[in-house]
Write a protein that holds these residues in place. Structure first.
Motif, PDB file in Angstrom:
ATOM      1  N   ARG A 218       0.835  -1.189   0.000  1.00  0.00           N
ATOM      2  CA  ARG A 218       0.000   0.000   0.000  1.00  0.00           C
ATOM      3  C   ARG A 218       0.879   1.251   0.000  1.00  0.00           C
ATOM      4  NH1 ARG A 218      -5.161  -0.162  -1.277  1.00  0.00           N
ATOM      5  NH2 ARG A 218      -6.009   1.005   0.490  1.00  0.00           N
ATOM      6  N   SER A 219       0.417   2.292  -0.689  1.00  0.00           N
ATOM      7  CA  SER A 219       1.196   3.513  -0.784  1.00  0.00           C
ATOM      8  C   SER A 219       0.257   4.703  -0.958  1.00  0.00           C
ATOM      9  CB  SER A 219       2.174   3.436  -1.967  1.00  0.00           C
ATOM     10  OG  SER A 219       3.031   4.552  -1.988  1.00  0.00           O
ATOM     11  N   THR A 220       0.791   5.895  -0.791  1.00  0.00           N
ATOM     12  CA  THR A 220       0.015   7.132  -0.917  1.00  0.00           C
ATOM     13  C   THR A 220       0.677   8.045  -1.923  1.00  0.00           C
ATOM     14  OG1 THR A 220      -0.662   6.959   1.409  1.00  0.00           O
ATOM     15  CG2 THR A 220      -0.969   9.091   0.330  1.00  0.00           C
ATOM     16  N   ASP A 221      -0.117   8.627  -2.816  1.00  0.00           N
ATOM     17  CA  ASP A 221       0.468   9.532  -3.807  1.00  0.00           C
ATOM     18  C   ASP A 221       0.610  10.939  -3.233  1.00  0.00           C
ATOM     19  OD1 ASP A 221      -1.999  10.792  -3.887  1.00  0.00           O
ATOM     20  OD2 ASP A 221      -2.448  10.266  -5.968  1.00  0.00           O
ATOM     21  N   THR A 226      -4.697   6.940  -1.391  1.00  0.00           N
ATOM     22  CA  THR A 226      -4.080   5.655  -1.090  1.00  0.00           C
ATOM     23  C   THR A 226      -4.409   4.627  -2.160  1.00  0.00           C
ATOM     24  OG1 THR A 226      -4.203   6.094   1.279  1.00  0.00           O
ATOM     25  CG2 THR A 226      -3.890   3.810   0.622  1.00  0.00           C
ATOM     26  N   ALA A 229       0.873  -0.093  -4.842  1.00  0.00           N
ATOM     27  CA  ALA A 229       2.034   0.283  -5.641  1.00  0.00           C
ATOM     28  C   ALA A 229       2.665  -0.934  -6.306  1.00  0.00           C
ATOM     29  CB  ALA A 229       3.069   0.994  -4.774  1.00  0.00           C
ATOM     30  N   THR A 243       7.294   3.247 -10.757  1.00  0.00           N
ATOM     31  CA  THR A 243       6.307   2.799  -9.775  1.00  0.00           C
ATOM     32  C   THR A 243       4.943   3.394 -10.109  1.00  0.00           C
ATOM     33  OG1 THR A 243       7.990   2.681  -8.031  1.00  0.00           O
ATOM     34  CG2 THR A 243       5.685   2.732  -7.334  1.00  0.00           C
ATOM     35  N   ILE A 245       0.960   3.700  -8.783  1.00  0.00           N
ATOM     36  CA  ILE A 245       0.029   3.522  -7.670  1.00  0.00           C
ATOM     37  C   ILE A 245      -1.361   3.413  -8.264  1.00  0.00           C
ATOM     38  CG2 ILE A 245      -0.916   4.507  -5.558  1.00  0.00           C
ATOM     39  CD1 ILE A 245       1.703   5.918  -5.085  1.00  0.00           C
TER      40      ILE A 245
END
Length: 293
Positions: A218-221, A226, A229, A243, A245
């Motif tokens: 999980r990732s946040t731009d 959220t 990725a 990468t 997202i």
């Protein structure tokens, strides 16, 4: 493993819809009063079949809308298959213009408007400011893959089978292209081009089968959204890791980050997708350009 199983793996088993159960029960009671046992049996089988199909649809929709719990372990392929399921059920493009707006490195905003007949406009401005819009001369198609022009009609006719789509994309790439070039070309069908639902679904399934596409979690731009990725390495020296997202629930790509010199520190460039889709609202200003920007 089928896609519904992948969704269940990703989000867990979902409870049955009470309203759906009530409607099915009511229908069964109605059918049970039929005077013909043969007719009743035929209808009952049809009802059960319809219930199964409805249950699959409800489970998929509810599952995709449900957040994952903290610490849950899932596979990257399952996530991409879930995104493919969402993409396949997406609406067909309606509107006069395909419009994509991107924020570059947090400072510059670019816009692209393109029509189905090949006309296109591009705009560029600093974030928070207005800017000029330039119309292409028509000598080039508004879309491309691996440096080759790609028209709207070609995109609409792309294969919806992952294996066939891979064969088509490989045919567009320069001879000897590496796996990173393939992953890049396929992922471009998800966010920078007006790909129809079936093509987007095939692209997600194809990415899920590429061994060089890795799930990072999980990732946040940069806008605080959220998603999940995924990364793959682009050919070049120094090495560049790209990468993406992805928001599984909408099947949209939220952002793209290129990190150069990933094995020894280096520069990073980002593109955040502010919006992508069909619209009837076109560019407000235009000036003619002789070449494609």
């Amino acid at each position: 493993m089928d896609e519904l199983s992948s969704i269940r793996e990703l989000y867990g088993e979902q409870p049955a819809d009470p309203a759906l159960k009530a409607r099915v029960r009511e229908r069964l009671e109605t059918e049970s009063r039929s005077s013909s046992r043969t007719s009743w049996l035929f209808s009952w089988r049809a009802t059960v079949s319809g219930l199964a199909a409805a249950a699959v649809a409800v489970a998929a929709v509810v599952a995709l809308a449900s957040p994952r719990t903290a610490g849950e372990t899932v596979s990257g392929r399952s996530i991409l298959l879930a995104a493919a399921t969402t993409a396949a059920s997406g609406p067909a493009g309606k509107g006069t213009y395909w419009h994509i707006e991107k924020l570059h490195d947090g400072t510059k905003v670019t816009d692209l408007w393109a029509t189905r007949d090949g006309k296109a406009w591009t705009g560029e401005r600093m974030a928070g400011r207005s800017g000029k819009v330039v119309v292409f001369s028509g000598k080039r198609a508004p879309f491309s893959m691996a440096g080759k022009d790609l028209t709207y009609e070609q995109i609409q006719r792309l294969p919806t089978d992952p294996a066939a789509l891979k064969e088509w994309v490989v045919g567009m790439l320069p001879a000897g292209s590496g796996d990173g070039v393939l992953a890049d070309a396929v992922s471009g069908l998800l966010w920078s081009k007006p790909s129809p639902p079936g093509v987007r679904a095939a692209a997600y399934r194809l990415l899920g089968d590429l061994p060089n596409v890795h799930y990072l979690g999980r990732s946040t731009d940069q806008r605080g959204r959220t998603g999940d990725a995924f990364a793959f390495e682009l050919d070049g020296d120094p090495a560049v890791e790209r990468t993406l997202i992805i928001d599984v629930a909408s099947s949209q790509v939220l952002s793209c980050i290129d990190s150069a010199g990933v094995y020894g520190g280096g520069t990073q460039r980002s593109e955040v997708v502010l919006g992508a889709g069909w619209t009837d609202k076109g560019p407000a200003v235009s000036e003619t350009a002789s070449t494609r920007p």
